[in-house]
Design an enzyme around this catalytic site. Structure first.
Site, PDB file in Angstrom:
ATOM      1  CE  LYS A   1    -117.027 128.509  42.312  1.00  0.00           C
ATOM      2  NZ  LYS A   1    -116.487 128.086  43.610  1.00  0.00           N
ATOM      3  CG  ASN A   2    -119.233 125.629  44.299  1.00  0.00           C
ATOM      4  OD1 ASN A   2    -118.098 125.946  43.911  1.00  0.00           O
ATOM      5  ND2 ASN A   2    -119.975 126.424  45.034  1.00  0.00           N
TER       6      ASN A   2
ATOM      7  CB  CYS B   1    -111.287 131.949  53.255  1.00  0.00           C
ATOM      8  SG  CYS B   1    -112.530 132.214  51.988  1.00  0.00           S
TER       9      CYS B   1
ATOM     10  NE  ARG C   1    -114.564 128.236  52.978  1.00  0.00           N
ATOM     11  CZ  ARG C   1    -114.704 128.259  51.649  1.00  0.00           C
ATOM     12  NH1 ARG C   1    -114.225 129.282  50.952  1.00  0.00           N
ATOM     13  NH2 ARG C   1    -115.298 127.276  51.013  1.00  0.00           N
TER      14      ARG C   1
ATOM     15  CG  ASP D   1    -122.058 129.824  47.842  1.00  0.00           C
ATOM     16  OD1 ASP D   1    -121.807 128.729  47.322  1.00  0.00           O
ATOM     17  OD2 ASP D   1    -121.459 130.262  48.839  1.00  0.00           O
TER      18      ASP D   1
ATOM     19  NE  ARG E   1    -111.273 131.932  43.049  1.00  0.00           N
ATOM     20  CZ  ARG E   1    -110.893 131.591  44.281  1.00  0.00           C
ATOM     21  NH1 ARG E   1    -110.624 132.536  45.162  1.00  0.00           N
ATOM     22  NH2 ARG E   1    -110.825 130.325  44.619  1.00  0.00           N
TER      23      ARG E   1
END
Ligand code: EPZ
Length: 460
Positions: A46-47, A155, A160, A346, A438
């Site tokens: 995803k990133n 967030c 952030r 993460d 997500r």
């Protein structure tokens, strides 16, 4: 709320409530105690995909991206690109949608082509759903000379800011103003510059992606110092170079970009998702399982594998992936999150779930997002023993966790609750699983295929 400023808590509640109003709520029901075995296919990252899809704004030519995961965040990005004048097509979905029952015709790749540059406004309605929408700022500015992007808001994982993104683009000659909650950036043509992009918590991943992407079309040469070294930055640089950019040094803290006048289209395969892979490594370890991860890059997971081996997990390279197994109570350890190649923030929450069952005291320090502890209160509800001291939590291993109703709050915190539910005694229900969708493609199906007792249900 644990680790979150009062305004942050209010913002999360408001954001969650407004997003929930728009979607059918679902939950996971997990009956713990099953040992995971078998093979799991790791999806695309995803990133990596998010800034790469945004890079399609840098060219007028068609781009094809393969191994792009089917996730809510990816759909949010393609919706945004649609607003910004791109035509987006995902191959296989079309076949199914026509209901003609034929096998999917394509390989699921995404085809993107910008056909209209009249609208360069990334609106609040889009950006509030996904912070990574900020990735369109650099490409729009570089290609169109103007961009209007809603400033991302609060967030759940902490403050952030995007000041480093803006500082980098200003160094390239952009004029940047804030207007009605929007970042308004203009520049006739960006100019190469020397930029220090380091911040109080080290480098910035999407900041590096934004500035590096913009510099590809700048006049002259740009040097980015203290650039992020994440594999996702390297994947973006590889994609941009395949489009005709001249980038060197990606993967190191010093990146050099020689600007070119225009870029061609792309045909790029996105790298495997190291965070999804890390989550499944820990899922196997927490259940004393024996799992093979197919299509994962071990060289992107060195710090994670090192930590798992330290606590007694066996991780071996095998058939283009890894096999992970453990068959005993694991050791405690200390871990500190850092930018790549350090231990990834993460995977901090998922590691905490594992250490909740270790044989002793562990200290986990969060150095990238110091407030990133939304999962702790929920793990305490499952019988964990955790106390917080500033950006460090002390986790004292318990004999077992107990199933309970818990609440997902952000993507990785939710994954940690799934892992805890896999090993807890009894039933765990996790609500608001839209947070998990997500960033994890069909996680419950992948876990069930490994033997977990997990199902998705409406949460009404
Ligand atoms: C990326 O976010 C990832 N998101 C995050 O993953 C990940 O946690 C993070 O990198 C760190 O690895 C995507 O790639 C879409 P940063 P990013 O800018 O780029 C501070 C997930 O779970 N900072 O590297 O937004 C910032 O506050 C997500 O998939 C500034 O101070 O993170 C943080 O403390 C969550 N000013 C630190 O730097 C800036 O302008 C690192 O943030 C930018 C960042």
């Amino acid at each position: 709320m644990f680790g979150l400023s009062p305004t942050g808590a209010v913002w999360c509640a408001y954001l969650a409530a407004s997003m929930e109003a728009e979607m059918a709520l679902e939950k996971f029901i997990i009956n713990g105690g099953r040992r995971l075995t078998g093979t799991v296919q790791i999806s695309g990252a995803k990133n990596s995909a998010l800034p790469i899809l945004a890079a399609a704004l840098l060219t007028d030519e068609p781009c094809t991206f393969s191994n792009v995961p089917d996730l809510a965040d990816i759909r949010a990005m393609t919706d945004l690109l649609g607003d910004l004048g791109a035509e987006v097509f995902r191959e296989d979905r079309e076949a199914k949608a026509n209901g003609n029952g034929d096998e999917p015709s394509g390989d699921g790749s995404l085809k993107i082509c910008v056909t209209d540059e009249s609208d360069s406004h990334a609106k609040y309605e889009r950006v509030r759903k996904m912070r990574a929408s900020i990735s369109v700022l650099g490409p729009l500015l570089a290609k169109r000379g103007k961009a209007r992007v809603s400033m991302p808001g609060g967030c759940a994982i902490g403050s952030r800011p995007v000041n480093l993104h803006l500082r980098g683009l200003q160094a390239l000659g952009a004029k940047i103003e804030l207007d009605g909650g929007d970042i308004v950036a203009t520049a006739k043509r960006l100019k190469g510059a020397e930029i220090f992009l380091g911040g109080p918590f080290g480098s910035t991943v999407l900041g590096t992606a934004n500035v590096m992407s913009a510099a590809t079309l700048a006049k002259g040469t740009t040097l980015i110092e203290s650039a992020a070294c994440e594999p996702e930055v390297v994947d973006l640089a590889d994609c941009l170079n395949s489009m005709g950019a001249k980038i060197s040094g990606a993967g190191s803290p010093r990146i050099i970009i020689e600007g070119v006048d225009q870029l061609a289209g792309a045909n790029h395969e996105v790298i495997p998702d190291r965070i999804e892979a890390g989550t499944f490594l820990i899922a196997s370890a927490i259940t004393n399982g024996d799992v093979h991860l197919a299509n994962c890059r071990l060289d992107h997971l060195m710090a994670v594998i090192d930590k798992l081996r330290e606590v007694g997990v066996i991780v071996e390279k095998s058939n283009g992936g890894a096999t992970v197994s453990s068959a005993r109570r694991l050791e405690p350890t200390d871990a500190t999150t850092q930018p790549f190649p350090g231990f990834p923030t993460d995977l901090q929450a998922q590691l905490m779930s594992l250490l909740c069952l270790s044989d002793g005291n562990s200290a986990i320090t969060e150095k990238v997002f110091p407030d990133r502890f939304m999962h702790v209160a929920e793990l305490l509800r499952m019988g964990a023993n955790i106390r917080k001291e500033g950006p460090t939590t002390i986790v004292t291993g318990v004999k077992h966790l107990v199933g309970a109703p818990v609440m997902a709050s952000d993507l990785r915190a939710s994954a940690a609750l799934v892992l805890a539910g896999l090993v807890a005694k009894g039933t765990t229900t996790i609500s608001r699983v839209y947070h998990i969708d997500r960033g994890y493609e069909r996680i419950e199906a992948k876990l069930a295929a490994l033997g977990a007792d997990i199902q998705r249900a409406a949460d009404n």
